[in-house]
Design a protein around this motif. Structure first.
Motif, PDB file in Angstrom:
ATOM      1  N   THR A  94       1.609   3.611  -5.756  1.00 20.40           N
ATOM      2  CA  THR A  94       1.438   4.929  -6.390  1.00 20.40           C
ATOM      3  C   THR A  94       0.007   5.203  -6.818  1.00 20.40           C
ATOM      4  O   THR A  94      -0.403   6.359  -6.921  1.00 20.40           O
ATOM      5  CB  THR A  94       2.360   5.050  -7.619  1.00 20.40           C
ATOM      6  N   GLU A  95      -0.731   4.136  -7.091  1.00 21.18           N
ATOM      7  CA  GLU A  95      -2.124   4.302  -7.503  1.00 21.18           C
ATOM      8  C   GLU A  95      -2.979   3.267  -6.797  1.00 21.18           C
ATOM      9  O   GLU A  95      -2.769   2.067  -6.972  1.00 21.18           O
ATOM     10  CB  GLU A  95      -2.267   4.146  -9.016  1.00 21.18           C
ATOM     11  N   PRO A  96      -3.930   3.690  -5.987  1.00 21.54           N
ATOM     12  CA  PRO A  96      -4.737   2.720  -5.231  1.00 21.54           C
ATOM     13  C   PRO A  96      -5.575   1.864  -6.163  1.00 21.54           C
ATOM     14  O   PRO A  96      -5.889   2.263  -7.279  1.00 21.54           O
ATOM     15  CB  PRO A  96      -5.616   3.606  -4.340  1.00 21.54           C
ATOM     16  N   PRO A  97      -5.953   0.673  -5.714  1.00 20.93           N
ATOM     17  CA  PRO A  97      -6.759  -0.219  -6.558  1.00 20.93           C
ATOM     18  C   PRO A  97      -8.134   0.366  -6.828  1.00 20.93           C
ATOM     19  O   PRO A  97      -8.701   1.092  -6.011  1.00 20.93           O
ATOM     20  CB  PRO A  97      -6.855  -1.497  -5.738  1.00 20.93           C
ATOM     21  N   GLU A  98      -8.667   0.008  -7.993  1.00 20.75           N
ATOM     22  CA  GLU A  98      -9.987   0.497  -8.386  1.00 20.75           C
ATOM     23  C   GLU A  98     -11.077  -0.089  -7.505  1.00 20.75           C
ATOM     24  O   GLU A  98     -12.033   0.588  -7.148  1.00 20.75           O
ATOM     25  CB  GLU A  98     -10.246   0.132  -9.853  1.00 20.75           C
ATOM     26  N   PHE A 101       0.350  -1.285  -5.579  1.00 21.86           N
ATOM     27  CA  PHE A 101      -0.627  -0.215  -5.417  1.00 21.86           C
ATOM     28  C   PHE A 101      -0.051   0.970  -4.641  1.00 21.86           C
ATOM     29  O   PHE A 101      -0.804   1.769  -4.088  1.00 21.86           O
ATOM     30  CB  PHE A 101      -1.875  -0.756  -4.726  1.00 21.86           C
TER      31      PHE A 101
END
Length: 349
Positions: free
Chosen positions: A330-334, A328
């Motif tokens: 580069t992109e945080p968890p939904e 996570f």
């Protein structure tokens, strides 16, 4: 007449601080507990019977274990409406069935006296009876633990134990359950300008229970029952937190259950975006902090039996933390469920 009778029947005085609730009324005795498990189609009573039989324990102890476990199940487990993902009857079983039997088998038949094994089984089923107490007691013991002491005493009473003749078990359970208080908060450093030291550097209170008793109940060491209870509190704390020394997927499965319960208690749905960061913190750096900083074995027996597997798990805990963070980066968890799925995939939990 023992020394500590002067301050009340036992040592810490929690027995009368917390009153019975509706769950105790609904399950007043072991017959009601057995009927509840049977009606629910659960084999909990049979599994506890096998544990007690393997350890050679008496019928009263088995009855009390079944009753305590049913009350836990009705209050926070699969017999009731306030489900807690971790603190339910299956945690009692993992302590009793998986860890206590492992301990007994590893130590050998003569190393664990039957009375001590009975106390450990009763601890397994009674130490988490209360999880929503709003009233604390003075000192480091948690309100949930103090209330669980009070209810465990009533469970013993209902199953034929006598507070005079069986005082050793009441005292032991009082100290064992009190010692299971687990403080996960960062701990302050000692004040260099005073002689005061923290009683416990985080984790299970059992590690520092003797120091606290020395300050609050200075004559406790003169009571043989209290000395035994303090010793068993350290061993029972190791059983309670022995997930560190179990197979790695089991360690991580308990972490997921704790994570779900923590989110529920915080009022966050794991399907919500609000749970993403807390779940990532708990299952990532939080697990590393628990494993390496908060958890320490409190007894020689616990370290002997569960220590080798903890040593093997250590590198995998660090690897999992790094891998989860990288997933996570580069992109945080939904949401929290995304974190839980990723953690389970990395660990086989």
């Amino acid at each position: 007449m023992t020394l500590l009778r002067e301050t009340g029947f036992l040592i810490l005085g929690y027995a009368n601080r917390y009153s019975p609730d509706a769950i105790e009324s609904a399950l007043p005795d072991v017959a009601a507990a057995r009927a509840a498990w049977k009606a629910a189609g659960r084999d909990i009573a049979e599994r506890l019977s096998r544990v007690a039989g393997t350890l050679g324990l008496d019928a009263r102890t088995l009855d009390a274990a079944i009753l305590a476990c049913a009350r836990l199940g009705m209050r926070h487990g699969r017999l009731g409406q306030d489900f807690h993902a971790y603190h339910n009857e299956l945690h009692a079983l993992e302590v009793a069935e998986r860890r206590l039997l492992r301990l007994s088998g590893a130590l050998g038949p003569d190393a664990l006296p039957k009375e001590d094994a009975a106390a450990l089984l009763l601890f397994a089923c009674g130490h988490d009876l209360r999880q929503r107490e709003s009233v604390d007691v003075p000192g480091p013991v948690g309100g949930n633990e103090a209330a669980s002491v009070a209810e465990t005493f009533r469970v013993l009473d209902a199953c034929g134990f006598d507070r005079d003749q069986d005082r050793n078990q009441y005292v032991a359970l009082e100290l064992m359950i009190a010692g299971s208080t687990f403080d996960a908060r960062p701990q302050p450093l000692p004040d260099p300008h005073t002689d005061d030291l923290p009683v416990v550097a985080g984790g299970a209170l059992a590690r520092g229970l003797a120091l606290w008793l020395d300050s609050e109940h200075p004559h406790w060491r003169e009571d043989a029952a209290a000395r035994r209870g303090e010793r068993l509190s350290r061993l029972s704390a190791d059983l309670d937190t022995a997930n560190v020394g179990e197979d790695f997927p089991l360690l991580c499965e308990t972490a997921i259950r704790l994570c779900r319960e923590r989110e529920m208690r915080s009022g966050r749905d794991t399907d919500s975006a609000a749970s993403a960061a807390p779940c990532l913190g708990f299952l990532g750096p939080g697990q590393q902090y628990y494993f390496f900083e908060l958890h320490h074995f409190s007894s020689r027996e616990g370290e002997r039996v569960f220590g080798p597997q903890k040593a093997l798990n250590g590198p995998r805990v660090r690897e999992t933390t790094a891998a989860l963070q990288a997933l996570f980066a580069t992109e945080p968890p939904e949401n929290g469920e995304a974190v839980i799925r990723a953690f389970a995939g990395l660990t086989g939990a």
